[in-house]
Design a protein around this motif. Structure first.
Motif, mmCIF file in Angstrom:
data_model
loop_
_atom_site.group_PDB
_atom_site.id
_atom_site.type_symbol
_atom_site.label_atom_id
_atom_site.label_comp_id
_atom_site.label_asym_id
_atom_site.label_seq_id
_atom_site.Cartn_x
_atom_site.Cartn_y
_atom_site.Cartn_z
ATOM 1 N N ALA A 117 63.745 -23.344 58.457
ATOM 2 C CA ALA A 117 64.926 -23.641 58.075
ATOM 3 C C ALA A 117 65.046 -25.079 57.696
ATOM 4 C CB ALA A 117 66.149 -23.564 59.048
ATOM 5 N N ARG A 118 64.154 -26.108 58.187
ATOM 6 C CA ARG A 118 64.243 -27.525 57.977
ATOM 7 C C ARG A 118 63.174 -27.886 56.811
ATOM 8 N NH1 ARG A 118 64.878 -27.481 63.420
ATOM 9 N NH2 ARG A 118 62.664 -28.284 63.784
ATOM 10 N N ASP A 119 62.189 -26.718 56.663
ATOM 11 C CA ASP A 119 60.893 -26.679 55.587
ATOM 12 C C ASP A 119 60.222 -27.998 55.878
ATOM 13 O OD1 ASP A 119 59.847 -25.580 53.436
ATOM 14 O OD2 ASP A 119 60.565 -27.315 52.081
ATOM 15 N N TRP A 120 59.949 -27.911 57.221
ATOM 16 C CA TRP A 120 58.489 -28.872 57.618
ATOM 17 C C TRP A 120 58.305 -28.317 59.259
ATOM 18 C CZ3 TRP A 120 56.295 -32.110 60.840
ATOM 19 C CH2 TRP A 120 55.301 -32.894 60.363
ATOM 20 N N GLY A 121 57.221 -28.465 59.350
ATOM 21 C CA GLY A 121 56.876 -28.187 60.694
ATOM 22 C C GLY A 121 55.315 -28.171 60.977
ATOM 23 N N ARG A 122 54.933 -28.210 62.107
ATOM 24 C CA ARG A 122 53.368 -28.039 62.283
ATOM 25 C C ARG A 122 53.180 -27.111 63.733
ATOM 26 N NH1 ARG A 122 53.405 -29.739 57.955
ATOM 27 N NH2 ARG A 122 52.358 -31.746 56.962
ATOM 28 N N ILE A 123 52.379 -26.086 63.801
ATOM 29 C CA ILE A 123 52.373 -25.213 64.797
ATOM 30 C C ILE A 123 50.566 -25.235 65.122
ATOM 31 C CG2 ILE A 123 52.448 -23.200 65.866
ATOM 32 C CD1 ILE A 123 55.180 -22.694 64.408
ATOM 33 N N ARG A 177 55.613 -16.639 72.420
ATOM 34 C CA ARG A 177 57.198 -16.907 72.673
ATOM 35 C C ARG A 177 57.871 -18.029 71.938
ATOM 36 N NH1 ARG A 177 55.759 -14.695 78.566
ATOM 37 N NH2 ARG A 177 56.450 -12.603 78.298
ATOM 38 N N LEU A 178 56.954 -19.264 72.149
ATOM 39 C CA LEU A 178 57.460 -20.480 71.739
ATOM 40 C C LEU A 178 57.529 -20.689 70.448
ATOM 41 C CD1 LEU A 178 55.917 -22.935 74.391
ATOM 42 C CD2 LEU A 178 58.134 -22.048 74.329
ATOM 43 N N SER A 179 56.312 -20.022 69.805
ATOM 44 C CA SER A 179 56.305 -20.237 68.182
ATOM 45 C C SER A 179 57.279 -19.205 67.544
ATOM 46 C CB SER A 179 54.880 -19.783 67.726
ATOM 47 O OG SER A 179 53.849 -20.680 68.345
ATOM 48 N N ARG A 180 57.645 -18.089 68.067
ATOM 49 C CA ARG A 180 58.785 -17.278 67.763
ATOM 50 C C ARG A 180 59.894 -18.113 67.556
ATOM 51 N NH1 ARG A 180 58.353 -12.102 70.681
ATOM 52 N NH2 ARG A 180 59.408 -13.401 72.466
ATOM 53 N N HIS A 181 60.482 -18.891 68.670
ATOM 54 C CA HIS A 181 61.434 -19.756 68.634
ATOM 55 C C HIS A 181 61.491 -20.874 67.579
ATOM 56 C CE1 HIS A 181 65.116 -21.684 69.779
ATOM 57 N NE2 HIS A 181 64.288 -22.741 70.062
ATOM 58 N N TYR A 182 60.542 -21.832 67.610
ATOM 59 C CA TYR A 182 60.430 -22.911 67.326
ATOM 60 C C TYR A 182 60.233 -22.902 65.730
ATOM 61 C CZ TYR A 182 60.987 -25.001 71.566
ATOM 62 O OH TYR A 182 61.418 -25.984 72.928
ATOM 63 N N ALA A 183 59.566 -21.943 65.179
ATOM 64 C CA ALA A 183 58.974 -21.704 63.805
ATOM 65 C C ALA A 183 60.053 -21.319 63.071
ATOM 66 C CB ALA A 183 57.964 -20.701 63.551
ATOM 67 N N GLN A 184 61.214 -20.732 63.676
ATOM 68 C CA GLN A 184 62.434 -20.410 62.879
ATOM 69 C C GLN A 184 63.168 -21.734 62.475
ATOM 70 O OE1 GLN A 184 64.667 -17.041 64.205
ATOM 71 N NE2 GLN A 184 63.287 -16.904 65.801
ATOM 72 N N GLY A 185 63.202 -22.726 63.278
ATOM 73 C CA GLY A 185 64.045 -24.124 62.798
ATOM 74 C C GLY A 185 63.126 -24.818 62.034
ATOM 75 N N MET A 186 61.860 -24.582 62.185
ATOM 76 C CA MET A 186 60.852 -25.324 61.242
ATOM 77 C C MET A 186 61.032 -24.921 59.709
ATOM 78 S SD MET A 186 57.347 -25.853 63.169
ATOM 79 C CE MET A 186 57.325 -26.373 65.071
#
Length: 263
Positions: free
Chosen positions: A129-135, A118-127
């Motif tokens: 869009a910003r083209d940077w993230g770590r899960i 649930r959390l990854s499904r939400h937060y990965a979209q913003g990451m």
């Protein structure tokens, strides 16, 4: 190598104690703005107070039961975006397979798997869009060495490893990485409580019980001891860093060599 996470926002689930708290501390010391989570406000507040004594980073917290959709929604509402998501929250406990009822299986599935989904499904979209993230998903060597006394637990850790690999592929070509972290037996609050109860029951020292636990239950361990939460956290902090930009879709093992393969 100096890891700096200044300007990065991090959420660490299940972070009021143990491995989660150690990860939060490591990220904060690297400069990240960290959100802790726990099921009760009192536990969250205690963890925030403790962490503020160890670092000057910005620390906050959200109390929510992430084993439920409502709890995940509450966290998302409180923190709509993040740069680093550590899916650490989880439960464990030995139980005979034939006595493990449907409700127990469902509870482990909801807490250990669906919280991260649930959390990854939400937060990965913003990451993305910003083209940077770590899960990161906290798996376990039990994902590979399914324990006969905790089949229900091992199943969940295999699942999050699979989800981690799949999500990394979903985010292919972006600067968002997704990895699974595989600790072995670790001197976390829950494990220490379990071993302390065994020591009291059997009239032995905690040190002796720890050594016997590893020898009897994880004889293939190369380090021949429990890991510390900080040792696991070190891998998580590296995987969250700029320096780990080519590490994705991986199962990063911090299990002391228990899994007897080189792959």
């Amino acid at each position: 190598m100096k890891i700096e996470l200044n300007g990065k926002r991090a959420i660490v689930t299940g972070s009021t104690a143990g491995i989660g708290y150690a990860i939060a501390c490591g990220l904060a010391r690297a400069g990240a703005e960290v959100t802790l989570t726990g099921r009760t406000q009192s536990r969250v507040d205690q963890a925030i107070d403790a962490l503020r004594k160890e670092t000057s980073a910005q620390i906050s917290g959200v109390a929510a039961d992430l084993g439920t959709r409502a709890g995940c929604d509450a966290l998302i509402e409180a923190r709509p975006e993040t740069d680093i998501l550590i899916n650490n929250v989880g439960i464990f406990g030995p139980k005979d397979f034939f006595e493990t009822d449907d409700a127990t299986w469902q509870n482990f599935f909801d807490v250990n798997i669906m919280s991260g989904v649930r959390l990854s499904r939400h937060y990965a979209q913003g990451m993305k869009a910003r083209d940077w993230g770590r899960i990161q998903f906290l798996s376990s060597e039990s994902a590979l060495n399914i324990p006969s006394e905790m089949v229900h637990y091992g199943m969940t850790k295999s699942a999050v490893q699979s989800i981690s690999r799949g999500l990394a592929k979903v985010l292919a070509g972006t600067n968002v990485t997704v990895n699974a972290i595989l600790p072995g037996p670790t001197r976390s609050e829950g494990v220490v409580d379990m071993l302390t109860a065994m020591a009291d029951e059997q009239g032995e020292s905690l040190a002796d019980i720890e050594a016997r636990f590893v020898a009897e239950n994880r004889p293939s361990s190369i380090i021949q001891r429990l890991a510390t939460p900080e040792e696991v956290a070190n891998m998580c902090v590296y995987a969250a860093s700029e320096q780990a930009s080519a590490t994705t879709g991986a199962a990063l093992r911090v299990e002391g060599g228990i899994v007897d393969t080189m792959a």
